[in-house]
Design a protein around this motif. Structure first.
Motif, PDB file in Angstrom:
ATOM      1  N   VAL C 187      21.025   3.163 -40.037  1.00 45.27           N
ATOM      2  CA  VAL C 187      20.600   3.926 -38.828  1.00 45.27           C
ATOM      3  C   VAL C 187      21.165   5.394 -38.986  1.00 45.27           C
ATOM      4  CG1 VAL C 187      20.619   4.292 -36.367  1.00 45.27           C
ATOM      5  CG2 VAL C 187      20.314   1.909 -37.458  1.00 45.27           C
ATOM      6  N   ASN C 188      20.391   6.334 -39.038  1.00 45.11           N
ATOM      7  CA  ASN C 188      20.927   7.823 -38.755  1.00 45.11           C
ATOM      8  C   ASN C 188      21.478   7.797 -37.503  1.00 45.11           C
ATOM      9  OD1 ASN C 188      21.674  10.452 -38.551  1.00 45.11           O
ATOM     10  ND2 ASN C 188      19.532  11.117 -39.612  1.00 45.11           N
ATOM     11  N   VAL C 189      22.845   7.640 -37.015  1.00 46.97           N
ATOM     12  CA  VAL C 189      23.502   7.605 -35.523  1.00 46.97           C
ATOM     13  C   VAL C 189      23.083   9.206 -34.941  1.00 46.97           C
ATOM     14  CG1 VAL C 189      25.592   7.379 -34.311  1.00 46.97           C
ATOM     15  CG2 VAL C 189      24.892   5.943 -36.155  1.00 46.97           C
ATOM     16  N   GLU C 190      23.570  10.181 -35.598  1.00 44.97           N
ATOM     17  CA  GLU C 190      23.408  11.329 -34.990  1.00 44.97           C
ATOM     18  C   GLU C 190      22.121  11.583 -34.527  1.00 44.97           C
ATOM     19  OE1 GLU C 190      25.104  10.861 -37.846  1.00 44.97           O
ATOM     20  OE2 GLU C 190      27.156  11.034 -37.048  1.00 44.97           O
ATOM     21  N   GLY C 191      20.908  11.172 -35.547  1.00 39.30           N
ATOM     22  CA  GLY C 191      19.537  11.534 -35.422  1.00 39.30           C
ATOM     23  C   GLY C 191      19.180  10.700 -34.055  1.00 39.30           C
ATOM     24  N   VAL C 192      19.655   9.494 -33.901  1.00 39.24           N
ATOM     25  CA  VAL C 192      19.229   8.795 -32.718  1.00 39.24           C
ATOM     26  C   VAL C 192      19.873   8.963 -31.467  1.00 39.24           C
ATOM     27  CG1 VAL C 192      19.319   6.257 -31.657  1.00 39.24           C
ATOM     28  CG2 VAL C 192      18.888   6.666 -34.203  1.00 39.24           C
ATOM     29  N   ILE C 193      21.074   9.662 -31.476  1.00 41.20           N
ATOM     30  CA  ILE C 193      21.822  10.467 -30.313  1.00 41.20           C
ATOM     31  C   ILE C 193      20.855  11.492 -30.006  1.00 41.20           C
ATOM     32  CG2 ILE C 193      23.626  11.484 -29.361  1.00 41.20           C
ATOM     33  CD1 ILE C 193      25.422   9.522 -31.243  1.00 41.20           C
ATOM     34  N   MET C 194      20.463  12.148 -31.036  1.00 45.16           N
ATOM     35  CA  MET C 194      19.511  13.456 -30.578  1.00 45.16           C
ATOM     36  C   MET C 194      18.279  13.007 -29.975  1.00 45.16           C
ATOM     37  SD  MET C 194      19.975  16.040 -33.778  1.00 45.16           S
ATOM     38  CE  MET C 194      18.336  16.226 -34.084  1.00 45.16           C
ATOM     39  N   ILE C 195      17.507  12.059 -30.408  1.00 45.97           N
ATOM     40  CA  ILE C 195      16.273  11.444 -29.972  1.00 45.97           C
ATOM     41  C   ILE C 195      16.817  11.073 -28.436  1.00 45.97           C
ATOM     42  CG2 ILE C 195      14.776   9.729 -29.807  1.00 45.97           C
ATOM     43  CD1 ILE C 195      14.926   9.833 -32.654  1.00 45.97           C
ATOM     44  N   THR C 196      17.898  10.546 -28.166  1.00 46.56           N
ATOM     45  CA  THR C 196      18.022  10.000 -26.607  1.00 46.56           C
ATOM     46  C   THR C 196      18.395  11.223 -25.863  1.00 46.56           C
ATOM     47  OG1 THR C 196      19.467   8.357 -27.821  1.00 46.56           O
ATOM     48  CG2 THR C 196      19.887   8.752 -25.376  1.00 46.56           C
ATOM     49  N   PHE C 197      18.874  12.560 -26.536  1.00 46.61           N
ATOM     50  CA  PHE C 197      19.016  13.578 -25.736  1.00 46.61           C
ATOM     51  C   PHE C 197      17.755  14.226 -25.359  1.00 46.61           C
ATOM     52  CE2 PHE C 197      23.638  13.371 -26.112  1.00 46.61           C
ATOM     53  CZ  PHE C 197      24.059  14.090 -24.886  1.00 46.61           C
ATOM     54  N   LEU C 198      17.006  14.096 -26.277  1.00 41.69           N
ATOM     55  CA  LEU C 198      15.424  14.490 -26.360  1.00 41.69           C
ATOM     56  C   LEU C 198      14.617  14.150 -25.151  1.00 41.69           C
ATOM     57  CD1 LEU C 198      13.586  16.683 -27.699  1.00 41.69           C
ATOM     58  CD2 LEU C 198      12.590  14.332 -28.899  1.00 41.69           C
ATOM     59  N   LEU C 199      14.643  12.662 -25.206  1.00 45.17           N
ATOM     60  CA  LEU C 199      14.003  12.014 -24.007  1.00 45.17           C
ATOM     61  C   LEU C 199      14.734  12.321 -22.694  1.00 45.17           C
ATOM     62  CD1 LEU C 199      13.671   8.652 -25.925  1.00 45.17           C
ATOM     63  CD2 LEU C 199      12.088  10.136 -25.746  1.00 45.17           C
ATOM     64  N   GLY C 200      15.874  12.411 -22.565  1.00 47.09           N
ATOM     65  CA  GLY C 200      16.436  12.493 -21.297  1.00 47.09           C
ATOM     66  C   GLY C 200      16.066  13.885 -20.845  1.00 47.09           C
ATOM     67  N   GLY C 201      16.054  15.146 -21.740  1.00 44.97           N
ATOM     68  CA  GLY C 201      15.748  16.139 -21.321  1.00 44.97           C
ATOM     69  C   GLY C 201      14.229  16.256 -20.667  1.00 44.97           C
ATOM     70  N   VAL C 202      13.521  15.609 -21.694  1.00 49.09           N
ATOM     71  CA  VAL C 202      11.899  15.500 -21.363  1.00 49.09           C
ATOM     72  C   VAL C 202      11.620  14.941 -19.912  1.00 49.09           C
ATOM     73  CG1 VAL C 202       9.755  14.503 -22.126  1.00 49.09           C
ATOM     74  CG2 VAL C 202      10.983  15.529 -23.748  1.00 49.09           C
ATOM     75  N   LEU C 203      12.457  13.931 -19.700  1.00 50.59           N
ATOM     76  CA  LEU C 203      12.228  13.440 -18.338  1.00 50.59           C
ATOM     77  C   LEU C 203      12.795  14.163 -17.273  1.00 50.59           C
ATOM     78  CD1 LEU C 203      13.233   9.405 -19.252  1.00 50.59           C
ATOM     79  CD2 LEU C 203      10.826  10.437 -18.853  1.00 50.59           C
ATOM     80  N   ALA C 204      13.892  14.696 -17.406  1.00 50.78           N
ATOM     81  CA  ALA C 204      14.348  15.699 -16.267  1.00 50.78           C
ATOM     82  C   ALA C 204      13.400  16.890 -16.167  1.00 50.78           C
ATOM     83  CB  ALA C 204      15.834  16.152 -16.810  1.00 50.78           C
ATOM     84  N   ALA C 205      12.785  17.340 -17.071  1.00 57.06           N
ATOM     85  CA  ALA C 205      12.024  18.605 -17.036  1.00 57.06           C
ATOM     86  C   ALA C 205      10.680  17.903 -16.203  1.00 57.06           C
ATOM     87  CB  ALA C 205      11.716  19.073 -18.276  1.00 57.06           C
ATOM     88  N   ALA C 206      10.132  16.975 -16.472  1.00 52.43           N
ATOM     89  CA  ALA C 206       9.175  16.467 -15.764  1.00 52.43           C
ATOM     90  C   ALA C 206       9.666  16.176 -14.403  1.00 52.43           C
ATOM     91  CB  ALA C 206       8.616  15.161 -16.228  1.00 52.43           C
ATOM     92  N   SER C 207      10.694  15.916 -13.920  1.00 50.45           N
ATOM     93  CA  SER C 207      10.778  15.525 -12.624  1.00 50.45           C
ATOM     94  C   SER C 207      11.226  16.863 -12.143  1.00 50.45           C
ATOM     95  CB  SER C 207      12.434  14.730 -12.661  1.00 50.45           C
ATOM     96  OG  SER C 207      12.861  14.821 -11.497  1.00 50.45           O
ATOM     97  N   GLY C 208      11.710  18.042 -12.711  1.00 49.83           N
ATOM     98  CA  GLY C 208      12.052  19.412 -12.282  1.00 49.83           C
ATOM     99  C   GLY C 208      10.670  19.823 -11.787  1.00 49.83           C
ATOM    100  N   VAL C 209       9.754  19.820 -12.706  1.00 48.90           N
ATOM    101  CA  VAL C 209       8.588  20.625 -12.311  1.00 48.90           C
ATOM    102  C   VAL C 209       7.579  19.814 -11.276  1.00 48.90           C
ATOM    103  CG1 VAL C 209       6.120  21.019 -13.259  1.00 48.90           C
ATOM    104  CG2 VAL C 209       8.047  21.371 -14.885  1.00 48.90           C
ATOM    105  N   MET C 210       7.763  18.668 -11.199  1.00 43.52           N
ATOM    106  CA  MET C 210       7.312  17.991 -10.029  1.00 43.52           C
ATOM    107  C   MET C 210       7.872  18.301  -8.550  1.00 43.52           C
ATOM    108  SD  MET C 210       5.769  14.154 -11.434  1.00 43.52           S
ATOM    109  CE  MET C 210       7.195  13.610 -12.140  1.00 43.52           C
ATOM    110  N   MET C 211       9.101  18.325  -8.704  1.00 46.90           N
ATOM    111  CA  MET C 211      10.148  18.528  -7.557  1.00 46.90           C
ATOM    112  C   MET C 211       9.781  19.705  -7.285  1.00 46.90           C
ATOM    113  SD  MET C 211      12.492  17.039  -6.117  1.00 46.90           S
ATOM    114  CE  MET C 211      14.251  17.084  -5.437  1.00 46.90           C
ATOM    115  N   GLY C 212       9.429  20.935  -8.069  1.00 44.51           N
ATOM    116  CA  GLY C 212       9.135  22.153  -7.752  1.00 44.51           C
ATOM    117  C   GLY C 212       7.932  22.341  -7.104  1.00 44.51           C
TER     118      GLY C 212
END
Lengths: 251, 606, 296
Positions: C187-212
């Motif tokens: 497992v490319n650990v750094e890569g998987v951590i990056m994907i986790t951040f990516l997903l977290g960011g994507v969901l937060a942005a969706a929430s932000g736009v909807m909240m707006g």
């Protein structure tokens, strides 16, 4: 050309030089034992080979290919699996998931994973019985089996085993050693780190002795087992369990 | 405190405190204007807060994100009492301290069993609750806060000018420094560090973890409240805006950026956190942005903090004089409660986990001065038996008696106090602490110094510390580690770590010592040494119970062997009897020929 | 009933942000204090893109979709950048130093937004969304609420399936348990951590736009309160646990809505925290908390 060829390997932990020039070879189909006391550098050697630690200098070649600077997850894909000390199974995943992860490299080939998993279950039927249980619920011996089975999912060229018998009941130790022999017969070469020097040398073809980060001895396993220096330091000159009965009065 | 630290370390360590004091004293005279003296007061105030929080975060390892709440409670107490009840500043001070301490107990008591990350959110929540409460209540002045708080005064002299307030702040800081340093170096401070390193190991060597953590909270709260009282009297007006979550975060940054558990680090951190944004004032809007980037960069460059805690003295025993015959004093002097009772007796022990009966009716007794081994297949329940005896796991049924006295259901640390010590299967030392401090923590249950003694560093406390150090040296030399007493536990070789763990357990002066797989990972010659050590421990009058898979050790050293399989005792006897017991051979030892038919191993398919 | 509907809507926004907290905590044991600010950046991204497109005559649905996607992409990448630059180098350092770095990142994002967008409130266009409503059990429900709630649930479901049923998802769970062992599995650990951040960011942005879109007013400090509540939600559900974060988010939303409705909006956060503390005292690992397996 040996299958695994390590020459003049140096590894540091901070400013401490843990490996001071390790050279060793593992030929195809061999079992090679790496012996030494605690802190001598056995685990560090394995960790450096598998890419968990970075070597300061020296080289590791697998089937002729330089892997010294490769990262751990690449090295697995080149055919070297490392079963770390203390088993390190994923206790929060099921047995089936643990095995699936062992074949992470083949994640786009589910059929292959399934086939490999079947093979592992054939060797370790006990794992099949519990395939949907969380791995954390397994006993120590079963966990060791899972750890080895998981590493075998990629059918590596070389399997590096770190203290597979640690913390296991005598009856299980024998079982594990027998499994190691089976794996060799299947065509995987084995680099075995063991405290249990006597049993390891009985199983191995050749052995290396490591002391404070250097290889100080290497020979055929049989010859090593007879070597007085080895007997004194690692075999303790001791007879086997059944005749040991409280005869030790050296203190 | 605001000095630049470019000089070389050793020189700085010797003259640093004095130099810092001189600079701190001279600062108002050299400051360009009153504004900078004000900044200096801010730094000193944050220094007090940082030192207080350092006990909680740096020492006890408890993440606190609502520390400003205690600051607020201290400030509001002084403000309200001096405006509504017309008490003088000095009269309000005890109340400020008392109320913050009470608040510390209120937050601490129900939450200290939580894991550190949960603690973070609970403290954050508490901080917000205090702030919102202050904003919405009448007697706290609502969002506008409280005005007209009289300044502190002594003999009619009022601390109103910047300079006088600055010196008052400096005096307050020195008071906080005085007490926090004493605490940090006391038995309590060591217990905090051990909790930070490994809570369950700490409990298992006798530290009452909940009580000790509560003290960390209470002292943190007291110093926070103290700083708050000063803050109120200095500004003469306070409002909820001074006690926000951001403020809590800033105090936390002071501690971590400076260096956890490092006194000079915390003071330096206060200088950076308060001073840097002020220096950056010329870039107006960009100020906090640049400060944030600076903070990130500093943490990336120095993850341990700007001035990490120094590792302790290399020769911790240098003030003790020659070792002499310390070791003679190691033999136990306490008389057993009931000399005729067995050292340890377990009867009908039962423990169920979910549907599994992990321990099913296990009974055995260990006579005084014996060495008894417990063996059995992996997962047979040996460690669960140990855990039931040591109080880590509560047995469902059965009797556990130590020297004729029941210890069943007691907390692990109380069981240590009753005379039972243990080591762990995987080594669990306090890794960041040097070897000798590991042993000192093991003496916790035998030390008597109280809170006041620690706080004031009294003569009896000093005498006890000295005596403890002497015994530490003796224990280390007993296991052969006195030469490396000052080395961090994590840097010791594996075998040394095992022996240090044994020394730490012995330091609690146990009647019974439980060793959980002491030979794991040892080679035969190390095992031989271990066997000798176990016999010498018995020679001190300590009864030994051990679990191990190494038959050379077990059969070589034990007087009796107990065999457990699937939670039940299947055999008990002398080593010889056990080796020839067919049931034991089948379940555990295996016959030695290597020709056993093994269901778990089939041949590999080709 | 009205409070329940409103609470569920807002709670679904919390849940999306809480998921980011919980995933990142689960994988590298970091309370990512900057996560709430990703939500804020998402809201501003959506606002910026909407502003650009409002001049064109593209259909409203398309404009909304584009701004949502752009915000998700930008914030996802921002989260990855944050991980690479500020967090990855500290993964082996003490957990508190990485925590302080996260606080630094949070401060940097807030003040960066302050510099770019100013200190005042910006307003989302109000004429984009339909205003039609219907009655349900005596409460007025707008189709916007239904749509947003559905979208949130859909995103959460996708995430759940990803984590439970893909190899990368399994790797995430594995490396939350033991990074080195995961590496040894390839497992490319750094890569998987990056994907986790990516997903977290994507969901937060969706929430932000909807909240707006839902509240229309946005501000550079809006990430703070959101972060606080979403983090609370993650802890309430049992931090590290994905379904826990979803339920926790919805619970916090509903709780807050009731507290504001029946008591007073000034006290709503006090009530939320009080409930959280109570839950933790009774059940120290949150509602769905992992049982900590400890061998001694």
């Amino acid at each position: 050309m040996a299958l695994l060829e390590i020459s003049d390997l140096h590894t540091f932990y901070g400013s401490i030089e843990a490996l001071r020039g390790i050279s060793l070879e593992v030929e195809e189909g061999e079992i090679v034992a790496l012996l030494g006391s605690n802190g001598a550098g056995k685990t560090t050697t394995l960790r450096t080979i598998s890419g968990l630690e970075r070597a300061r200098s020296g080289s590791v070649k697998l089937a002729g290919e330089e892997i010294t600077r490769r990262r751990a997850h690449d090295i697995v894909s080149l055919g070297l699996s490392h079963v770390p000390e203390g088993r390190r199974i994923f206790a929060n995943l099921t047995i089936e998931e643990n095995l699936g992860l062992g074949a992470y490299l083949y994640r786009r080939h589910p059929a292959l994973i399934k086939e490999r998993r079947q093979t592992v279950y054939e060797i370790f039927p006990r794992l099949l019985e519990r395939k949907d249980q969380l791995a954390g619920t397994l006993s120590g011996g079963e966990q060791q089996m899972l750890a080895i089975g998981r590493a075998m999912m990629v059918q590596p060229k070389v399997l590096a085993l770190d203290e597979p018998s640690m913390g296991l009941a005598p009856i299980l130790v024998r079982q594990i050693f027998r499994i190691i022999e089976e794996i060799r017969q299947r065509g995987t070469a084995i680099l075995l780190v063991e405290q249990n020097a006597l049993q390891a040398l009985r199983l191995a073809d050749r052995g290396y002795v490591i002391e404070t980060g250097r290889i100080v001895l290497h020979d055929d396993a049989k010859a090593l087992a007879q070597d007085p220096r080895v007997r004194a330091a690692y075999l303790g000159g001791e007879p086997e369990v059944d005749t040991a009965q409280g005869t030790d009065t050296t203190n | 405190m605001t000095s630049h630290l470019s000089a070389s370390r050793p020189l700085l360590l010797r003259w640093g405190p004095l130099l810092a004091l001189v600079i701190a004293l001279g600062f108002p005279l050299g400051a360009p204007n009153a504004y900078w003296v004000d900044v200096g007061i801010g730094i000193l105030t944050f220094g007090m807060l940082g030192l207080g929080l350092n006990l909680v975060v740096g020492y006890a390892g408890l993440l606190d994100l609502g520390y400003a709440a205690f600051y607020a409670i201290g400030a509001y107490t002084t403000a309200i009492l001096s405006t509504a009840a017309h008490l003088s500043f000095w009269e309000t001070l005890p109340f400020a301290i008392a109320f913050s301490a009470i608040a510390g107990v209120i937050v601490g008591y129900p939450t200290l069993r939580l894991r550190s990350d949960y603690l973070a959110i609970v403290t954050l929540g508490f901080g917000e609750i205090v702030r919102i409460t202050a904003t919405n209540l009448g007697f706290t002045g609502g969002p506008n806060g409280i005005y007209g708080i009289p300044p502190a005064s002594i003999f009619g002299y009022q601390f109103v000018t910047e300079n006088s307030q600055y010196y008052l702040a400096l005096a307050f800081l020195l008071v906080v420094l005085f007490f926090t340093r004493h605490l940090a170096r006391s038995r309590l401070g060591r217990a905090w560090l051990s909790l930070r390193e490994d809570e369950s190991a700490s409990e298992a060597v006798g530290v009452p973890s909940v009580r000790v953590k509560l003290w960390a909270y209470v002292f943190g709260a007291i110093f926070g409240g103290f700083a708050g009282a000063f803050f109120a009297a200095r500004l003469s007006a306070i409002s909820p805006d001074s006690f926000t979550y951001t403020q809590s975060v800033n105090i936390l940054i002071v501690v971590v950026l400076g260096g956890m558990a490092s006194f000079p680090g915390v003071l330096l951190g206060a200088g950076v956190v308060v001073g840097l944004p002020e220096i950056l004032r010329f870039i107006s809007n960009w100020r906090l942005f640049v400060f944030a980037l600076g903070l990130i960069a500093l943490m990336l460059l120095r993850p341990q903090g700007l001035w990490p805690a120094a590792s302790r003295a290399h020769d911790p025993f240098r003030n003790l004089g020659p070792p002499g015959d310390d070791e003679d004093g190691l033999a136990r002097t306490r008389a057993p409660a009931d000399p005729n009772a067995p050292a340890l007796e377990v009867e009908g022990l039962r423990r169920r986990f979910g549907g599994v009966l992990a321990v099913d009716d296990v009974s055995f007794r260990v006579d005084r001065g014996q060495i008894v081994s417990i063996i059995g297949p992996n997962g047979a329940g040996k460690t669960t038996v140990f855990n039931c005896i040591t109080g880590v796991t509560r047995p469902d049924a059965g009797k556990v008696e130590l020297g004729g006295r029941s210890v069943r259901g007691m907390q692990p640390h109380d069981i240590v106090g009753a005379g039972l010590a243990r080591t762990f299967q995987g080594i669990r030392l306090f890794k960041a602490l040097p070897a000798f401090e590991n042993v000192l923590v093991g003496m916790y249950t035998r030390q008597r110094a109280g809170i006041l003694g620690s706080l004031l560093h009294t003569r009896s406390e000093r005498r006890e510390e000295r005596e403890s150090l002497r015994r530490t040296r003796a224990w280390l030399s007993f296991v052969g580690l006195e030469e490396i007493a000052g080395v961090k536990a994590s840097e010791l070789a594996y075998g040394d770590q095992r022996r240090l763990e044994i020394a730490r357990a012995l330091a609690s002066e146990p009647d019974v010592l439980l060793l959980d797989e002491p030979a794991a990972g040892m080679n035969p010659s190390e095992k031989r040494d271990l066997m000798g050590l176990v016999r010498r421990i018995r020679g001190l009058g300590v009864t030994v119970v051990l679990i191990d898979h190494d038959m050379n050790l077990v059969m070589g050293v034990s007087d009796r062997v107990v065999v457990i399989d699937r939670g039940r005792k299947i055999a008990e006897g002398t080593p010889e009897e056990i080796q020839h017991n067919q049931q034991v051979v089948d379940a555990y030892l295996g016959s030695d020929g290597g020709d056993v038919d093994d269901e778990a191993v089939n041949t590999w398919p080709s | 009933m009205q409070y329940l509907i409103n609470g569920l809507t807002i709670g679904s926004f919390y849940a999306l942000v809480a998921l980011g907290y919980t995933m990142i905590y689960g994988i590298i044991r970091l309370i990512n204090f900057a996560h709430g600010d990703l939500f804020m950046v998402g809201a501003f991204m959506g606002w910026t893109v909407l502003g650009v497109f409002s001049a064109t005559h593209a259909p409203v649905a398309v404009v909304l979709m584009i701004s949502l996607l752009v915000a998700m992409a930008v914030v996802g990448l921002l989260a990855v950048g944050m991980d690479r630059i500020a967090y990855q180098p500290l993964l082996r350092a003490s957990r508190l130093s990485i925590l302080i770095t996260a606080l630094g990142v949070s401060l940097a994002l807030e003040n960066g937004a302050l510099i770019l967008f100013g200190a005042g409130f910006d307003t989302y266009p109000t004429n984009l969304l339909p205003t039609t409503t219907f009655l349900l059990g005596g409460a007025t429900v707008s189709w916007v609420q239904v749509g947003m709630f559905t979208l949130s649930l859909l995103l959460m479901l996708l995430l759940y399936l990803f984590v439970q049923h893909t190899a990368v998802g399994t790797a995430m769970r594995a490396l939350s348990f033991d990074q080195d062992a995961a590496r040894l599995m390839g497992v490319n650990v750094e890569g998987v951590i990056m994907i986790t951040f990516l997903l977290g960011g994507v969901l937060a942005a969706a929430s932000g736009v909807m909240m707006g879109l839902y509240y229309t007013q946005i501000n550079f400090l809006m990430g703070f309160l959101m972060g606080l509540r979403a983090f609370t939600a993650a802890v309430l559900g049992g931090i590290g646990n994905i379904p826990g974060a979803m339920v926790g988010g919805l619970l916090i939303g509903v709780l807050q809505s009731f507290a504001a409705g029946y008591i007073s909006s000034q006290w709503q956060d006090v009530i939320v925290f009080a409930v959280l503390i109570l839950v933790l005292v009774v059940k120290p690992t949150g509602i769905f908390g992992e049982r900590v397996v400890e061998r001694m």
